[in-house]
Design a protein around this motif. Structure first.
Motif, short mmCIF file in Angstrom:
data_model
loop_
_atom_site.label_atom_id
_atom_site.label_comp_id
_atom_site.label_asym_id
_atom_site.label_seq_id
_atom_site.Cartn_x
_atom_site.Cartn_y
_atom_site.Cartn_z
N ILE A 156 14.05 20.06 6.53
CA ILE A 156 12.60 19.16 5.79
C ILE A 156 11.36 18.84 7.37
O ILE A 156 12.06 19.02 8.44
CB ILE A 156 13.62 18.06 6.47
N LEU A 157 10.62 18.88 6.38
CA LEU A 157 8.69 19.62 7.52
C LEU A 157 8.83 17.33 7.71
O LEU A 157 8.70 16.81 6.82
CB LEU A 157 7.82 20.19 6.45
N LYS A 158 8.44 16.87 8.90
CA LYS A 158 8.15 16.47 9.08
C LYS A 158 6.46 16.16 9.13
O LYS A 158 5.85 14.79 9.58
CB LYS A 158 8.45 15.79 10.76
N LYS A 159 5.60 17.19 9.37
CA LYS A 159 4.71 16.89 9.79
C LYS A 159 3.92 18.31 8.59
O LYS A 159 4.48 19.28 8.24
CB LYS A 159 3.78 17.23 10.63
N GLU A 160 2.52 18.08 7.79
CA GLU A 160 1.76 19.34 7.40
C GLU A 160 1.89 20.75 8.13
O GLU A 160 2.26 20.55 9.02
CB GLU A 160 0.33 19.15 6.94
N VAL A 161 2.47 21.87 7.60
CA VAL A 161 2.13 22.91 8.32
C VAL A 161 1.96 23.90 7.36
O VAL A 161 2.22 24.01 5.66
CB VAL A 161 3.83 23.89 8.49
N ASN A 162 1.31 24.60 7.82
CA ASN A 162 -0.19 26.06 6.97
C ASN A 162 0.69 26.71 6.02
O ASN A 162 1.81 27.25 6.71
CB ASN A 162 -1.29 25.85 7.76
N ASN A 163 0.89 27.26 5.34
CA ASN A 163 1.61 28.39 4.43
C ASN A 163 3.07 27.66 4.19
O ASN A 163 3.76 28.85 4.47
CB ASN A 163 0.94 29.32 5.29
N LEU A 164 3.14 26.80 4.08
CA LEU A 164 4.53 26.29 3.82
C LEU A 164 5.17 25.46 3.39
O LEU A 164 5.74 24.87 2.46
CB LEU A 164 5.17 26.08 5.87
N GLY A 165 3.71 24.02 3.65
CA GLY A 165 4.24 22.03 2.95
C GLY A 165 3.83 21.31 4.06
O GLY A 165 3.28 21.59 4.91
N GLU A 166 3.92 20.43 2.90
CA GLU A 166 3.53 18.89 3.65
C GLU A 166 4.74 18.12 4.06
O GLU A 166 5.83 18.68 3.80
CB GLU A 166 3.38 18.14 2.06
#
Length: 149
Positions: free
Chosen positions: A4-14
């Motif tokens: 689960i992403l906590k922050k926005e990561v380029n080329n991965l998601g929000e």
């Protein structure tokens, strides 16, 4: 590995997205850097609950902003300025003056959220400015510039 992403990561998601990445990338970079957490079933449930609550709050904020926009649209604003004999005003009407006039009418708006017309207001007359109430909710306010008595 699901994370689960906590922050926005380029080329991965929000932030808040559940994505599948290689375990080495997750364990060696994303999780230690604080960009993500492991997507356990309980963490996914908690994420869904958080999204539901945010959607509810967002809907309330949008409804409040639309009510404010309707109030602004029906309230014309009069700004009195010093005028020369030729009819031109000294200086120009600014968003701060429009914000003050709206405050006098009982509507509190930050001057940073007011967009003045493309051409500067340098003469007496009627103009239209735009007030950003919330994200995509905007209202047109009628600005009447008149000579000071």
């Amino acid at each position: 590995m699901k994370i689960i992403l906590k922050k926005e990561v380029n080329n991965l998601g929000e932030a808040g997205d559940v994505v599948e990445v290689r375990s080495g990338y997750a364990q060696n970079y994303l999780i230690p850097q604080g960009f993500a957490s492991v997507a356990t079933p309980s963490a996914i449930k908690q994420l869904e609950e958080t999204k539901r609550q945010r959607a509810h709050k967002e809907a309330k904020l949008i409804a409040d902003a639309e009510a404010l926009a309707a109030k602004i649209a029906e309230t014309p604003v009069k700004v009195a300025v010093k005028v020369s004999e030729s009819g031109k005003i000294y200086g120009s009407v600014t968003s701060a003056q429009v914000a003050e006039a709206l405050a006098a009418a009982g509507i509190e708006v930050d001057k940073k959220n007011i967009t003045m017309p493309a051409e500067d207001i340098k003469a007496v007359g009627e103009y239209e400015a735009t007030v950003k109430c919330y994200k995509a909710v905007k209202a047109a306010v009628k600005v009447i510039v008149e000579a000071e008595a």
